[in-house]
Structure formats: structure tokens, C-alpha cells
Design a protein around this motif. Structure first.
Motif, short mmCIF file in Angstrom:
data_model
loop_
_atom_site.label_atom_id
_atom_site.label_comp_id
_atom_site.label_asym_id
_atom_site.label_seq_id
_atom_site.Cartn_x
_atom_site.Cartn_y
_atom_site.Cartn_z
N TYR A 135 -6.69 41.65 -6.25
CA TYR A 135 -7.21 40.41 -5.47
C TYR A 135 -6.80 40.20 -4.15
O TYR A 135 -7.68 39.96 -3.23
N ARG A 136 -5.52 40.53 -3.69
CA ARG A 136 -5.13 40.50 -2.32
C ARG A 136 -5.93 41.65 -1.66
O ARG A 136 -6.12 41.48 -0.35
N ALA A 137 -5.90 42.83 -2.25
CA ALA A 137 -6.75 43.81 -1.49
C ALA A 137 -8.02 43.65 -1.22
O ALA A 137 -8.56 43.94 0.05
N ALA A 138 -8.76 43.08 -2.12
CA ALA A 138 -9.95 42.69 -1.92
C ALA A 138 -10.38 41.42 -0.89
O ALA A 138 -11.01 41.45 -0.03
N ALA A 139 -9.38 40.58 -1.10
CA ALA A 139 -9.22 39.30 0.08
C ALA A 139 -9.14 40.09 1.36
O ALA A 139 -9.64 39.61 2.40
N ASP A 140 -8.10 40.92 1.39
CA ASP A 140 -7.76 41.60 2.75
C ASP A 140 -8.85 42.28 3.24
O ASP A 140 -9.16 42.39 4.44
N ALA A 141 -9.58 43.01 2.35
CA ALA A 141 -11.06 43.79 2.90
C ALA A 141 -11.99 42.70 3.41
O ALA A 141 -12.63 42.95 4.48
N ARG A 142 -12.23 41.56 2.64
CA ARG A 142 -13.05 40.56 2.91
C ARG A 142 -12.82 39.87 4.45
O ARG A 142 -13.62 39.88 5.18
N ALA A 143 -11.41 39.65 4.39
CA ALA A 143 -10.82 39.08 5.81
C ALA A 143 -11.17 40.25 7.01
O ALA A 143 -11.49 39.72 8.15
N ALA A 144 -10.96 41.26 6.66
CA ALA A 144 -11.24 42.40 7.55
C ALA A 144 -12.51 42.78 8.07
O ALA A 144 -12.96 42.52 9.30
N GLU A 145 -13.52 42.57 7.16
CA GLU A 145 -14.96 42.70 7.20
C GLU A 145 -15.24 41.36 8.30
O GLU A 145 -16.22 41.40 9.12
N GLN A 146 -14.76 40.14 7.65
CA GLN A 146 -15.17 39.18 8.60
C GLN A 146 -14.74 39.05 9.98
O GLN A 146 -15.41 38.74 10.93
N ASP A 147 -13.54 39.78 10.33
CA ASP A 147 -12.94 39.72 11.50
C ASP A 147 -13.99 40.75 12.53
O ASP A 147 -14.26 40.41 13.69
N ARG A 148 -14.49 41.71 11.66
CA ARG A 148 -15.22 42.65 12.35
C ARG A 148 -16.46 42.33 12.79
O ARG A 148 -16.94 42.30 13.96
N ARG A 149 -16.99 41.53 11.75
CA ARG A 149 -18.53 40.74 12.06
C ARG A 149 -18.10 39.60 13.03
O ARG A 149 -19.01 39.45 14.00
N ALA A 150 -17.17 39.06 13.18
CA ALA A 150 -16.80 37.97 14.10
C ALA A 150 -16.80 38.57 15.42
O ALA A 150 -17.22 38.06 16.61
N THR A 151 -16.06 39.63 15.77
CA THR A 151 -15.76 40.31 16.79
C THR A 151 -17.35 40.82 17.31
O THR A 151 -17.62 40.75 18.69
N VAL A 152 -18.15 41.43 16.61
CA VAL A 152 -19.54 41.81 16.94
C VAL A 152 -20.26 40.58 17.39
O VAL A 152 -21.11 40.66 18.39
N GLN A 153 -20.15 39.56 16.60
CA GLN A 153 -20.84 38.35 17.26
C GLN A 153 -20.38 37.99 18.57
O GLN A 153 -21.29 37.48 19.38
N ASP A 154 -18.99 37.94 18.73
CA ASP A 154 -18.59 37.41 20.04
C ASP A 154 -19.08 38.31 21.08
O ASP A 154 -19.46 37.93 22.18
N GLU A 155 -19.12 39.63 20.84
CA GLU A 155 -19.58 40.60 22.06
C GLU A 155 -21.07 40.36 22.30
O GLU A 155 -21.41 40.33 23.45
#
Length: 124
Positions: free
Chosen positions: A64-84
Motif C-alpha cells: 500500500y505504501r509503494a502504491a501511495a508513493d507511486a501515486r504521489a510521484a505521479e501527482q507531483d509530476r503532473r503538478a510540475t507539468v501543469q506549473d510549467e
């Protein structure tokens, strides 16, 4: 004095009695040891089952932690793309706004055509 056959009979009877008492005491000690062994074995199995359950839960939690970390990493990536993207759009909007002000100034100053040149790097 006691006759010899009676002494032999009493000694034989005493030997049999001691043997029976020894067998009873041995059985009681063996039963007690077996009961103790069974209790210890039951406790060990119980601990083993508990440990297996703990291990299983820890593995599930890790998943569950690995899945949550993967989701958080994907959200961070998407947020970075949106910011750019937002920064690019803001830069483009500023360019259009500046050009609109340049065109308005050209009109207000009653300058003749052609209008000022289109800004470099700004899509039409």
C-alpha cells in the motif's frame, strides 16, 4: 523369628510394590512433561501464527505504501507539468497583452498602417 519363606515373600511383595510405585511416579512425571511440552508447543505455534499474520500485514502495508508513493510521484509530476504549462501560458498572455497595448498606442497616436511588427516567439 520370622520364617525365611515369609521374608522372601515380603521382599518380593516389597519389590513389586516399589516397581508399581516407580511405574506410577514415572507415568505421572512423564504425563507432566508431556503436558508441559504440549503447552510450550501450543504457545510456540500461537506465536508462530501471530508472527505470520504480522509478516503478512507488514507485506500488505509495504504494498500500500509503494502504491501511495507511486501515486504521489505521479501527482507531483503532473503538478510540475501543469506549473510549467501555466508559466508558458502566462508568458504568452503577457506577450499578447503587450502587443495589444502597442497596437492601441499606434491607433491612439493616429499612426498610419502598417501596424507594428508581430512580436517574435508569439504564435499568431
Amino acid at each position: 523369628m520370622i520364617p525365611d519363606p515369609l521374608i522372601i515373600a515380603l521382599l518380593s511383595l516389597g519389590g513389586v510394590a516399589l516397581t508399581v510405585c516407580g511405574a506410577i511416579v514415572g507415568h505421572l512425571l512423564s504425563a507432566r512433561a508431556s503436558a508441559r511440552t504440549a503447552t510450550v508447543q501450543t504457545e510456540a505455534n500461537k506465536r508462530s501464527n501471530e508472527q505470520q499474520m504480522i509478516d503478512q500485514l507488514q507485506e500488505e502495508l509495504s504494498g500500500y505504501r509503494a502504491a501511495a508513493d507511486a501515486r504521489a510521484a505521479e501527482q507531483d509530476r503532473r503538478a510540475t507539468v501543469q506549473d510549467e504549462r501555466m508559466e508558458r501560458l502566462e508568458h504568452r498572455a503577457e506577450g499578447y497583452r503587450d502587443y495589444a497595448h502597442t497596437l492601441r498606442a499606434h491607433i491612439y497616436n493616429e499612426l498610419p498602417p502598417p501596424p507594428p511588427a508581430w512580436p517574435d516567439g508569439l504564435p499568431r
